[in-house]
Design a protein around this motif. Structure first.
Motif, PDB file in Angstrom:
ATOM      1  N   CYS A   1      20.318   8.613 -13.887  1.00  8.98           N
ATOM      2  CA  CYS A   1      20.456   7.451 -13.006  1.00  8.98           C
ATOM      3  C   CYS A   1      20.787   7.961 -11.629  1.00  8.98           C
ATOM      4  O   CYS A   1      21.024   8.971 -11.284  1.00  8.98           O
ATOM      5  CB  CYS A   1      21.157   6.437 -13.637  1.00  8.98           C
ATOM      6  SG  CYS A   1      22.957   7.161 -13.698  1.00  8.98           S
TER       7      CYS A   1
ATOM      8  N   PHE B   1      23.621   6.443  -8.845  1.00 12.33           N
ATOM      9  CA  PHE B   1      24.774   5.336  -8.262  1.00 12.33           C
ATOM     10  C   PHE B   1      24.580   4.737  -7.055  1.00 12.33           C
ATOM     11  O   PHE B   1      24.725   5.936  -6.252  1.00 12.33           O
ATOM     12  CB  PHE B   1      26.115   6.042  -8.702  1.00 12.33           C
ATOM     13  CG  PHE B   1      26.181   6.197 -10.113  1.00 12.33           C
ATOM     14  CD1 PHE B   1      26.637   5.320 -11.162  1.00 12.33           C
ATOM     15  CD2 PHE B   1      26.129   7.510 -10.800  1.00 12.33           C
ATOM     16  CE1 PHE B   1      26.620   5.409 -12.335  1.00 12.33           C
ATOM     17  CE2 PHE B   1      26.118   7.836 -11.910  1.00 12.33           C
ATOM     18  CZ  PHE B   1      26.673   6.680 -12.864  1.00 12.33           C
TER      19      PHE B   1
ATOM     20  N   ILE C   1      18.495  -2.221 -12.454  1.00  6.64           N
ATOM     21  CA  ILE C   1      19.761  -2.204 -12.242  1.00  6.64           C
ATOM     22  C   ILE C   1      20.327  -1.998 -13.784  1.00  6.64           C
ATOM     23  O   ILE C   1      20.165  -3.119 -14.723  1.00  6.64           O
ATOM     24  CB  ILE C   1      20.307  -3.441 -11.619  1.00  6.64           C
ATOM     25  CG1 ILE C   1      19.887  -3.583 -10.015  1.00  6.64           C
ATOM     26  CG2 ILE C   1      21.783  -3.410 -11.757  1.00  6.64           C
ATOM     27  CD1 ILE C   1      20.048  -4.739  -9.275  1.00  6.64           C
ATOM     28  N   CYS C   2      21.077  -0.950 -14.118  1.00 11.44           N
ATOM     29  CA  CYS C   2      21.459  -0.832 -15.472  1.00 11.44           C
ATOM     30  C   CYS C   2      22.845  -1.420 -15.582  1.00 11.44           C
ATOM     31  O   CYS C   2      23.257  -2.017 -16.703  1.00 11.44           O
ATOM     32  CB  CYS C   2      21.437   0.552 -15.975  1.00 11.44           C
ATOM     33  SG  CYS C   2      19.886   1.350 -15.720  1.00 11.44           S
ATOM     34  N   SER C   3      23.559  -1.154 -14.612  1.00 14.28           N
ATOM     35  CA  SER C   3      24.967  -2.161 -14.456  1.00 14.28           C
ATOM     36  C   SER C   3      25.512  -1.939 -13.147  1.00 14.28           C
ATOM     37  O   SER C   3      25.036  -1.227 -12.264  1.00 14.28           O
ATOM     38  CB  SER C   3      26.022  -1.184 -15.435  1.00 14.28           C
ATOM     39  OG  SER C   3      26.098   0.120 -14.824  1.00 14.28           O
ATOM     40  N   ALA C   4      26.553  -2.970 -13.167  1.00 11.68           N
ATOM     41  CA  ALA C   4      27.199  -3.048 -11.754  1.00 11.68           C
ATOM     42  C   ALA C   4      28.717  -3.074 -11.769  1.00 11.68           C
ATOM     43  O   ALA C   4      29.198  -3.862 -12.962  1.00 11.68           O
ATOM     44  CB  ALA C   4      26.540  -4.073 -10.858  1.00 11.68           C
ATOM     45  N   ALA C   5      29.380  -2.789 -10.765  1.00 12.88           N
ATOM     46  CA  ALA C   5      30.735  -2.934 -10.766  1.00 12.88           C
ATOM     47  C   ALA C   5      31.055  -3.522  -9.413  1.00 12.88           C
ATOM     48  O   ALA C   5      30.828  -2.628  -8.299  1.00 12.88           O
ATOM     49  CB  ALA C   5      31.674  -1.538 -11.037  1.00 12.88           C
TER      50      ALA C   5
ATOM     51  N   ASP D   1      31.394  -1.757  -4.390  1.00 11.45           N
ATOM     52  CA  ASP D   1      30.288  -2.362  -5.414  1.00 11.45           C
ATOM     53  C   ASP D   1      29.532  -0.823  -5.765  1.00 11.45           C
ATOM     54  O   ASP D   1      29.334   0.162  -4.965  1.00 11.45           O
ATOM     55  CB  ASP D   1      29.303  -3.231  -4.925  1.00 11.45           C
ATOM     56  CG  ASP D   1      29.733  -4.499  -4.663  1.00 11.45           C
ATOM     57  OD1 ASP D   1      31.176  -4.850  -4.986  1.00 11.45           O
ATOM     58  OD2 ASP D   1      29.174  -5.443  -3.920  1.00 11.45           O
TER      59      ASP D   1
ATOM     60  N   PHE E   1      26.275   0.231  -8.229  1.00 12.38           N
ATOM     61  CA  PHE E   1      25.244  -0.066  -8.832  1.00 12.38           C
ATOM     62  C   PHE E   1      24.673   0.975  -9.653  1.00 12.38           C
ATOM     63  O   PHE E   1      24.328   2.143  -8.936  1.00 12.38           O
ATOM     64  CB  PHE E   1      24.273  -0.773  -8.239  1.00 12.38           C
ATOM     65  CG  PHE E   1      24.476  -2.139  -7.391  1.00 12.38           C
ATOM     66  CD1 PHE E   1      24.549  -3.236  -8.146  1.00 12.38           C
ATOM     67  CD2 PHE E   1      25.270  -2.133  -6.395  1.00 12.38           C
ATOM     68  CE1 PHE E   1      24.556  -4.501  -7.594  1.00 12.38           C
ATOM     69  CE2 PHE E   1      25.496  -3.305  -5.765  1.00 12.38           C
ATOM     70  CZ  PHE E   1      25.162  -4.415  -6.618  1.00 12.38           C
ATOM     71  N   GLU E   2      24.612   1.075 -10.899  1.00 15.00           N
ATOM     72  CA  GLU E   2      23.968   2.253 -11.542  1.00 15.00           C
ATOM     73  C   GLU E   2      22.410   1.725 -11.754  1.00 15.00           C
ATOM     74  O   GLU E   2      22.194   0.740 -12.263  1.00 15.00           O
ATOM     75  CB  GLU E   2      24.417   2.355 -13.116  1.00 15.00           C
ATOM     76  CG  GLU E   2      23.780   3.498 -13.924  1.00 15.00           C
ATOM     77  CD  GLU E   2      24.408   3.400 -15.227  1.00 15.00           C
ATOM     78  OE1 GLU E   2      23.619   4.239 -15.950  1.00 15.00           O
ATOM     79  OE2 GLU E   2      25.251   3.119 -15.560  1.00 15.00           O
TER      80      GLU E   2
ATOM     81  N   ARG F   1      18.241   2.961 -12.519  1.00 14.63           N
ATOM     82  CA  ARG F   1      16.994   3.810 -13.067  1.00 14.63           C
ATOM     83  C   ARG F   1      15.839   3.728 -12.289  1.00 14.63           C
ATOM     84  O   ARG F   1      15.261   2.542 -12.120  1.00 14.63           O
ATOM     85  CB  ARG F   1      16.885   3.502 -14.543  1.00 14.63           C
ATOM     86  CG  ARG F   1      15.957   4.628 -15.083  1.00 14.63           C
ATOM     87  CD  ARG F   1      16.040   4.378 -16.597  1.00 14.63           C
ATOM     88  NE  ARG F   1      15.227   3.288 -16.910  1.00 14.63           N
ATOM     89  CZ  ARG F   1      15.380   1.864 -17.444  1.00 14.63           C
ATOM     90  NH1 ARG F   1      16.159   1.888 -17.826  1.00 14.63           N
ATOM     91  NH2 ARG F   1      14.747   0.851 -17.537  1.00 14.63           N
TER      92      ARG F   1
END
Length: 134
Positions: A47, A49, A75-79, A90, A92-93, A95
């Motif tokens: 992935c 970041f 977008i696999c995940s987001a903080a 922010d 964003f992970e 792929r």
């Protein structure tokens, strides 16, 4: 120098980065806290970041997600973090689907969403369409 803030602390995994030191007034809230603005794309395992640091504003998250949606990424995940003084940090992970997009394309699209939200709200980019100002 411009760009130094976003790349500071980036390890060997840093792929692309661009930052802009906030000028007088533009990045300073009433309390006077300085925020470096920029986008950094780092390689992960399978992935990328996408790390974003800037001042908060109305519609920022929608603009960033809109920019990512113009590209062949998932977008696999987001903080998502916004501090009390209005600084956004922010991550964003994502792929990449296929090999038609580079980390630099991702960095440019997200960077443009920070400073030109009309671009992020516009039409989806074709693979061969140039990205303005990047």
């Amino acid at each position: 120098p411009p760009g130094a803030g976003a790349a500071a602390g980036a390890g060997a995994g840093a792929v692309a980065g661009a930052g802009a030191s906030v000028g007088a007034g533009a990045g300073l809230p009433a309390g006077g806290v300085h925020v470096e603005q920029g986008v950094l794309v780092e390689q992960g395992v399978g992935c990328l970041f996408v790390k974003l640091t800037c001042r908060d504003r109305k519609g920022l998250l929608a603009d960033v997600v809109g920019a990512l949606r113009t590209l062949p990424v998932v977008i696999c995940s987001a903080a998502i973090t916004t501090t009390q003084d209005g600084a956004v940090h922010d991550v964003f992970e994502v792929r990449v689907e296929g090999d038609s997009v580079t980390p630099q394309h991702i960095q440019c699209a997200v960077h443009m969403s920070l400073f030109n939200s009309e671009r992020a709200r516009g039409k989806r980019l074709r693979q061969d369409e140039p990205l303005d100002n990047c």
